[in-house]
Design a protein around this motif. Structure first.
Motif, PDB file in Angstrom:
ATOM      1  N   GLY A 209       1.019  -1.335  -0.150  1.00 24.81           N
ATOM      2  CA  GLY A 209       0.138  -0.097  -0.048  1.00 24.81           C
ATOM      3  C   GLY A 209       0.636   1.222  -0.107  1.00 24.81           C
ATOM      4  O   GLY A 209       0.518   2.297  -0.307  1.00 24.81           O
ATOM      5  N   THR A 210       2.020   1.101   0.429  1.00 23.35           N
ATOM      6  CA  THR A 210       3.115   2.208   0.606  1.00 23.35           C
ATOM      7  C   THR A 210       4.441   1.557   0.156  1.00 23.35           C
ATOM      8  O   THR A 210       4.982   0.675   0.439  1.00 23.35           O
ATOM      9  CB  THR A 210       3.135   2.849   1.754  1.00 23.35           C
ATOM     10  OG1 THR A 210       3.551   2.099   2.758  1.00 23.35           O
ATOM     11  CG2 THR A 210       1.892   3.710   2.343  1.00 23.35           C
ATOM     12  N   VAL A 211       5.014   2.425  -1.071  1.00 21.34           N
ATOM     13  CA  VAL A 211       6.321   1.871  -1.471  1.00 21.34           C
ATOM     14  C   VAL A 211       7.312   3.142  -1.441  1.00 21.34           C
ATOM     15  O   VAL A 211       8.567   2.941  -1.801  1.00 21.34           O
ATOM     16  CB  VAL A 211       6.050   1.230  -3.063  1.00 21.34           C
ATOM     17  CG1 VAL A 211       5.358   0.112  -2.857  1.00 21.34           C
ATOM     18  CG2 VAL A 211       5.660   2.406  -3.950  1.00 21.34           C
ATOM     19  N   ASP A 237       1.096   8.258  -2.857  1.00 20.08           N
ATOM     20  CA  ASP A 237       2.169   7.616  -2.333  1.00 20.08           C
ATOM     21  C   ASP A 237       3.327   7.405  -3.344  1.00 20.08           C
ATOM     22  O   ASP A 237       4.385   7.817  -3.291  1.00 20.08           O
ATOM     23  CB  ASP A 237       1.847   6.204  -1.703  1.00 20.08           C
ATOM     24  CG  ASP A 237       3.190   5.525  -1.353  1.00 20.08           C
ATOM     25  OD1 ASP A 237       3.932   5.827  -0.315  1.00 20.08           O
ATOM     26  OD2 ASP A 237       3.415   4.344  -1.884  1.00 20.08           O
ATOM     27  N   THR A 238       2.784   7.259  -4.876  1.00 18.78           N
ATOM     28  CA  THR A 238       3.579   7.132  -5.692  1.00 18.78           C
ATOM     29  C   THR A 238       4.113   8.483  -6.139  1.00 18.78           C
ATOM     30  O   THR A 238       5.227   8.561  -6.483  1.00 18.78           O
ATOM     31  CB  THR A 238       2.755   6.812  -7.153  1.00 18.78           C
ATOM     32  OG1 THR A 238       2.170   5.383  -6.660  1.00 18.78           O
ATOM     33  CG2 THR A 238       3.795   6.566  -8.538  1.00 18.78           C
ATOM     34  N   LEU A 239       3.567   9.638  -6.033  1.00 15.42           N
ATOM     35  CA  LEU A 239       4.104  10.897  -6.160  1.00 15.42           C
ATOM     36  C   LEU A 239       5.389  11.398  -5.037  1.00 15.42           C
ATOM     37  O   LEU A 239       6.061  11.898  -5.671  1.00 15.42           O
ATOM     38  CB  LEU A 239       2.925  11.882  -5.943  1.00 15.42           C
ATOM     39  CG  LEU A 239       1.967  12.128  -7.141  1.00 15.42           C
ATOM     40  CD1 LEU A 239       0.644  12.915  -6.415  1.00 15.42           C
ATOM     41  CD2 LEU A 239       2.394  12.992  -8.204  1.00 15.42           C
ATOM     42  N   HIS A 240       5.515  10.411  -4.019  1.00 15.09           N
ATOM     43  CA  HIS A 240       6.558  10.757  -3.119  1.00 15.09           C
ATOM     44  C   HIS A 240       7.611   9.933  -3.699  1.00 15.09           C
ATOM     45  O   HIS A 240       8.558  10.098  -2.841  1.00 15.09           O
ATOM     46  CB  HIS A 240       5.869  10.461  -1.694  1.00 15.09           C
ATOM     47  CG  HIS A 240       5.065  11.610  -1.257  1.00 15.09           C
ATOM     48  ND1 HIS A 240       3.883  11.878  -1.305  1.00 15.09           N
ATOM     49  CD2 HIS A 240       5.606  12.811  -0.587  1.00 15.09           C
ATOM     50  CE1 HIS A 240       3.417  12.933  -0.847  1.00 15.09           C
ATOM     51  NE2 HIS A 240       4.459  13.658  -0.119  1.00 15.09           N
ATOM     52  N   THR A 241       7.323   9.181  -4.560  1.00 17.72           N
ATOM     53  CA  THR A 241       8.866   8.329  -4.806  1.00 17.72           C
ATOM     54  C   THR A 241       9.559   9.009  -6.040  1.00 17.72           C
ATOM     55  O   THR A 241      10.693   8.448  -6.339  1.00 17.72           O
ATOM     56  CB  THR A 241       8.311   6.907  -5.564  1.00 17.72           C
ATOM     57  OG1 THR A 241       7.544   7.148  -6.861  1.00 17.72           O
ATOM     58  CG2 THR A 241       7.338   6.172  -4.777  1.00 17.72           C
ATOM     59  N   VAL A 242       9.108  10.066  -6.466  1.00 19.67           N
ATOM     60  CA  VAL A 242       9.698  10.748  -7.720  1.00 19.67           C
ATOM     61  C   VAL A 242      10.616  11.985  -7.121  1.00 19.67           C
ATOM     62  O   VAL A 242      10.246  12.613  -6.128  1.00 19.67           O
ATOM     63  CB  VAL A 242       8.690  11.184  -8.543  1.00 19.67           C
ATOM     64  CG1 VAL A 242       9.307  11.962  -9.895  1.00 19.67           C
ATOM     65  CG2 VAL A 242       7.925   9.782  -9.212  1.00 19.67           C
TER      66      VAL A 242
END
Length: 337
Positions: A209-211, A237-242
């Motif tokens: 759910g969070t990566v 959450d995906t936005l915070h991987t970039v």
């Protein structure tokens, strides 16, 4: 010099097709004898050799598709085969087609013949078998278009694929590696991490759910690009991987959530770019498709085929297997002569 026009009258008067007369269960997929479609000016008639089975065709069968779908309808948003009749293409030319309201506002590829606008026809030459080529058009167009038009991915960059064990996710991993990128990809199952490795993924991640934290452990500044296939439920959450000035491309919603309630632009981290991709056949140019076919033939690019079915009689089985989700990869129907 233009190529010759394919001779008219090579097709029979009638053909077999899968027809949905009214929405329903698998029994709504009826095999019928119908007239062979007449080619309109600017269109191409294709003798279908194979087609992929997609979620959108399941929703068409159930009556849950776009309101523009009318019944009776022959489903099928993609197909491969040979030119039967056209202007500017030789008879027997291998071609692929996809999207463009095919199988929605006009009849699609679940048939022995289909007519489509010439603008959504991709000519190619390959000795690869039809069951393999039939898996490619929609899957590769979506993956390639997302990576290029959506993310402008370059060699040497890092990419996160959220929803990596989907057909588009697996295809995107292979295409990204062929482009020279480093790939991180997610699965919800530890057991399927090996599947991602086999597809060429450098860093498989188990998604609970969070990566974002897992990605930042590997890439402290964040990845250059992220392909979102799971949907809006995990998009924040995906936005915070970039990394800053990196890009997230929203392409799919495997989890079913296409919108974010009470969305605020300020939920996007500062400097991160968010875009989306829908795409059409034109986003997979003929030279790119040719390169992909060569990469498959050379073993550099894998095609995630789940199962091959023979004949229109097995379309119900293909849709049932697709809905069950038990076998990952693309389900392909081959029409034997």
């Amino acid at each position: 010099m233009s190529q010759p026009t394919a001779a008219a009258g090579t097709a029979p008067a009638t053909m077999r097709a899968v027809v949905v007369t009214r929405p329903g269960g698998l029994e709504a997929l009826e095999i019928k004898d119908v007239p062979v479609p007449v080619r309109k000016p600017g269109w191409v008639r294709i003798k279908v050799k194979a087609f992929g089975v997609n979620e959108s065709e399941v929703t068409t069968r159930k009556g849950e598709s776009d309101p523009e779908v009318t019944y009776p309808r022959v489903p099928g948003i993609e197909g491969v085969g040979v030119v039967d009749e056209a202007s500017g293409l030789r008879p027997g030319q291998q071609v692929a087609t996809m999207m463009g309201n095919m199988g929605c506002s006009y009849d699609g590829a679940y048939a022995q013949y289909v007519t489509v606008p010439a603008t959504q026809v991709i000519p190619f030459e390959t000795s690869l078998p039809w069951d393999l080529v039939g898996a490619l058009p929609e899957m590769f167009q979506t993956a390639y278009g997302s990576l290029t038009r959506g993310l402008d991915l370059k060699a040497g960059q890092t990419l996160l694929i959220r929803g990596g064990t989907s057909t588009v996710g697996l295809s995107a991993a292979g295409i990204a590696k062929d482009l020279g990128a480093t790939v991180l990809s997610t699965t919800r199952s530890e057991a399927r991490a090996r599947e991602l490795r086999a597809a060429g993924v450098d860093h498989p991640l188990v998604d609970n759910g969070t990566v974002a934290d897992q990605v930042r452990e590997l890439m402290p500044d964040g990845v250059d690009a992220a392909l979102e296939l799971v949907g809006c439920s995990v998009l924040p959450d995906t936005l915070h991987t970039v990394r800053r000035h990196g890009t997230v491309c929203f392409t799919g919603a495997l989890a079913g959530q296409w919108t974010i309630p009470d969305f605020s632009p300020f939920m996007i981290p500062g400097g991160v770019r968010l875009t989306s991709y829908g795409g059409e056949a034109a986003d997979l140019p003929a030279d790119v498709f040719a390169h992909q076919l060569q990469a498959i033939a050379a073993g550099r690019l894998n095609v995630p085929v789940a199962k091959v079915y023979h004949g229109l009689e097995q379309v119900r089985d293909a849709q049932a297997d697709l809905e069950s989700g038990a076998t990952p990869g693309k389900h392909v129907v081959v029409l034997d002569d």
